[in-house]
Design an enzyme around this catalytic site. Structure first.
Site, mmCIF file in Angstrom:
data_model
loop_
_atom_site.group_PDB
_atom_site.id
_atom_site.type_symbol
_atom_site.label_atom_id
_atom_site.label_comp_id
_atom_site.label_asym_id
_atom_site.label_seq_id
_atom_site.Cartn_x
_atom_site.Cartn_y
_atom_site.Cartn_z
ATOM 1 N N ARG A 76 -50.599 -8.428 30.114
ATOM 2 C CA ARG A 76 -50.747 -9.483 29.117
ATOM 3 C C ARG A 76 -49.950 -9.112 27.872
ATOM 4 O O ARG A 76 -50.018 -7.973 27.413
ATOM 5 C CB ARG A 76 -52.220 -9.644 28.685
ATOM 6 N N HIS A 129 -52.277 -10.525 22.389
ATOM 7 C CA HIS A 129 -52.778 -11.876 22.107
ATOM 8 C C HIS A 129 -54.150 -11.818 21.474
ATOM 9 O O HIS A 129 -54.905 -10.869 21.670
ATOM 10 C CB HIS A 129 -52.838 -12.716 23.384
ATOM 11 N N TYR A 146 -52.120 -5.268 27.614
ATOM 12 C CA TYR A 146 -52.904 -4.535 28.612
ATOM 13 C C TYR A 146 -52.573 -5.014 30.011
ATOM 14 O O TYR A 146 -52.174 -6.154 30.214
ATOM 15 C CB TYR A 146 -54.408 -4.644 28.332
ATOM 16 N N HIS A 203 -57.517 -14.313 21.289
ATOM 17 C CA HIS A 203 -58.165 -15.530 21.788
ATOM 18 C C HIS A 203 -58.716 -16.308 20.593
ATOM 19 O O HIS A 203 -59.344 -15.714 19.713
ATOM 20 C CB HIS A 203 -59.310 -15.172 22.725
ATOM 21 N N TYR A 249 -60.820 -3.931 25.491
ATOM 22 C CA TYR A 249 -61.862 -4.782 24.932
ATOM 23 C C TYR A 249 -63.192 -4.050 24.869
ATOM 24 O O TYR A 249 -63.520 -3.278 25.776
ATOM 25 C CB TYR A 249 -62.072 -6.021 25.819
#
Ligand SMILES: [Fe+3]
Lengths: 241, 211
Positions: A160, A163, A150, A165, A111
Site C-alpha cells: 500500500r 495513506h 506496508y 483513511h 496499525y
C-alpha cells in the site's frame, strides 16, 4: 410551498466498481445483482446526523498527543505533518460542522490493531486515530505523522502507498463517504491494486493530498492539503399539490 | 501555485471525492474498542435507545456473509432510523434517550454478530402521501467493499405496512424483497429480538440501494 432537498445523483463512474478482481477481496464481497435505484429520495435518505453536540477531547485531532501507552512518554516517531483541508460540496459550497474522522498506520506501516501482525513495531506514543468537526467555513485539520507504506497479501509482493483513511458524514446519509488520502508523488500510488480499482485517472486525483509549503510550519511540520468534495445539495421550492 | 485535488466535471460541477475501501482496520477509526484501542469520553456506538426512550425497545442482530457463505468478520455497520413516532432525530446527543444514528461491527471473535439496541421505528409518511413501513437504513463498510453498501431493514411483524411500502415495492423481484425483512425470534425474557443476515453476494443476496 415546501423546501425540498435533493442531492446530485452519485456518479458511479467516479467511484470504484464493487467487483474489481485486481483487488482480490472484492471477488467474494461484491454484489452480483444491480443496485435498486430509489427514484424518489425520502426523508430517510435526505437527512443525517448532526454531531455538533458530540463532545470531542482536546487532542482528538492531534495524533502527536492523543495516545500514550505509558511505557515511553514522548512523541511518536516519524515525519510530523499537518493534514488539513475543506469539506465542500460539488457546487463548491462549504460543509460546516460536519464530522471528519481518520485513522492510519504508524511511521513503520503498522496499525495498532489486534489483527495487524506486520513485523514493523508498534509505537508506544502513537494510536493512529483522530476526529474533528469542520468549522463554519468547512475547514478541518489534524496533526499527525506520515504513515509508512506496508505490504499486504494480495499479489506476491503488494504494497500500500502511504495513506490515511478518511471518513466524512456531510449533510445527510446520502453524502456519507469513506476514502483514503494518498501523498503527492508517492511512486506506489500507480501500482496499488486498491487505487487501481478506479478506472479513471481524474478520480484518482481526488484522493491525493498536495504538499502545501505556505502552510507548512518552519522547523516543525510539512502540511498536506486534502479537500473533500461531497455530493452537491440542491434546494428547490415546490407547490404542495 | 498549488493545484487543488478536485476537478470540475463536464457540467462544471466538482467531481465527488472517490470512495476507497474502509479496509481491514476500519475499527481503529470508527469502533475503537473493537480494535483494542482505549475509548474517548464520547463514542458513537450501538445503543440508539436508552431505557427511557419512548417506544418499544428492541434488539436487532445479524451477521454479514460473503459470496462463499463465509462470515465477514471485519465489517462496520451504520444505522439511521426514525424514532418510535416516525421522526428522525438529527441532533446526535449521547445524553438524549434516543439517537437516530448508531454504529456496530462484526468481529474476529465468536459468532461475529453485529447488534443494535434501539426502539422499533415508526412508519414515515412521504410528501407524495404514501407511507413507508418502519425501517432502519443500514450502511455496510468493509475490506473488499470499494464503496459502502446501502440497504434497509424491515420487520416481519409489519406485514400490511410492508406490503404498502413504496420502497419495498420498488424492488421488482418479490423474493428479493424478503432479503430485507428481519425475523422476530424468541429472546428468552430479554428485549424482543429481530434478526437479519446481510448477504453480500450470491444466493439470498441482500438488496442494496442507490439513492
Ligand atoms: Fe490502510
Amino acid at each position: 410551498m415546501t423546501l425540498r432537498r435533493r442531492f446530485v445523483e452519485r456518479d458511479r463512474q467516479s467511484h470504484p466498481p464493487a467487483y474489481a478482481p485486481g483487488y482480490k477481496t472484492t471477488v467474494p464481497r461484491s454484489p452480483s445483482q444491480a443496485l435498486v435505484s430509489l427514484q424518489t429520495p425520502s426523508v430517510s435518505e435526505l437527512t443525517g446526523p448532526d454531531f455538533q453536540k458530540l463532545r470531542m477531547g482536546p487532542h482528538d485531532n492531534d495524533l502527536l498527543l492523543n495516545f500514550r501507552d505509558g511505557t515511553a512518554p514522548g512523541l511518536p516517531v516519524g515525519e510530523r505533518v499537518i493534514m488539513f483541508g475543506r469539506v465542500i460540496d460539488q457546487f463548491g459550497k462549504p460543509v460546516p460542522h460536519t464530522l471528519v474522522e481518520m485513522w492510519q498506520a504508524n511511521a513503520g506501516g503498522r496499525y495498532r490493531h489486534k489483527k495487524d501482525s506486520y513485523l514493523a513495531p508498534l509505537d508506544p506514543n502513537f494510536g493512529g486515530v483522530g476526529r474533528c468537526l469542520t468549522d463554519e467555513d468547512g475547514w478541518y485539520h489534524f496533526r499527525t505523522i506520515k504513515p509508512g507504506p506496508y505490504p499486504w497479501p494480495n499479489g506476491i509482493n503488494t504494497w500500500r502507498p502511504a495513506h490515511i483513511h478518511v471518513s466524512v458524514m456531510g449533510p445527510a446519509i446520502s453524502t456519507r463517504l469513506i476514502t483514503q488520502m494518498y501523498f503527492e508523488g508517492d511512486p506506489l500510488i500507480p501500482i496499488c491494486p486498491i487505487v487501481q480499482t478506479l478506472n479513471d485517472k481524474e478520480a484518482v486525483g481526488t484522493m491525493i493530498g498536495r504538499l502545501d509549503m505556505a502552510r507548512s510550519r518552519p522547523m516543525d511540520a510539512l502540511a498536506y492539503r486534502f479537500d473533500l468534495v461531497v455530493r452537491g445539495e440542491l434546494q428547490t421550492y415546490f407547490e404542495n399539490q | 501555485m498549488q493545484q487543488p485535488n478536485f476537478t470540475p466535471t463536464a457540467n462544471l460541477m466538482l467531481r465527488e471525492t472517490a470512495s476507497q475501501t474502509a479496509g481491514p482496520y476500519v475499527h481503529i477509526g470508527l469502533a475503537l474498542a473493537v480494535a483494542g484501542l482505549p475509548e474517548r469520553d464520547e463514542e458513537i456506538w450501538n445503543e440508539l435507545a436508552k431505557d427511557s426512550a419512548s417506544g418499544q425497545r428492541i434488539e436487532v442482530v445479524g451477521r454479514v456473509i460473503d459470496g462463499n457463505g463465509d462470515l465477514v468478520r471485519d465489517a462496520l455497520l451504520e444505522a439511521w432510523q426514525a424514532d418510535s413516532s416516525g421522526h428522525y432525530q438529527t441532533a446526535f446527543d449521547l445524553k438524549a434517550p434516543f439517537n437516530s444514528f448508531g454504529r456496530t461491527a462484526t468481529t474476529a471473535e465468536g459468532d461475529s454478530e453485529w447488534r443494535f439496541v434501539t426502539v422499533k421505528p415508526g412508519a414515515i409518511s412521504r410528501p407524495d402521501g404514501r407511507t413507508m413501513a418502519p425501517h432502519i437504513n443500514l450502511a455496510i463498510f468493509a475490506r473488499g467493499v470499494n464503496i459502502h453498501l446501502q440497504t434497509r431493514l424491515y420487520f416481519d411483524d409489519e406485514g400490511e405496512a410492508n406490503a404498502d411500502c413504496p420502497v419495498l415495492g420498488a424492488i421488482e423481484s418479490p423474493s428479493r424483497r424478503q432479503t430485507l425483512i428481519a425475523r422476530r425470534e424468541d429472546s428468552e425474557g430479554g428485549l424482543p429480538r429481530y434478526r437479519l443476515d446481510i448477504v453480500l453476494q450470491g444466493e439470498g443476496e441482500t438488496v442494496f440501494f442507490d439513492f
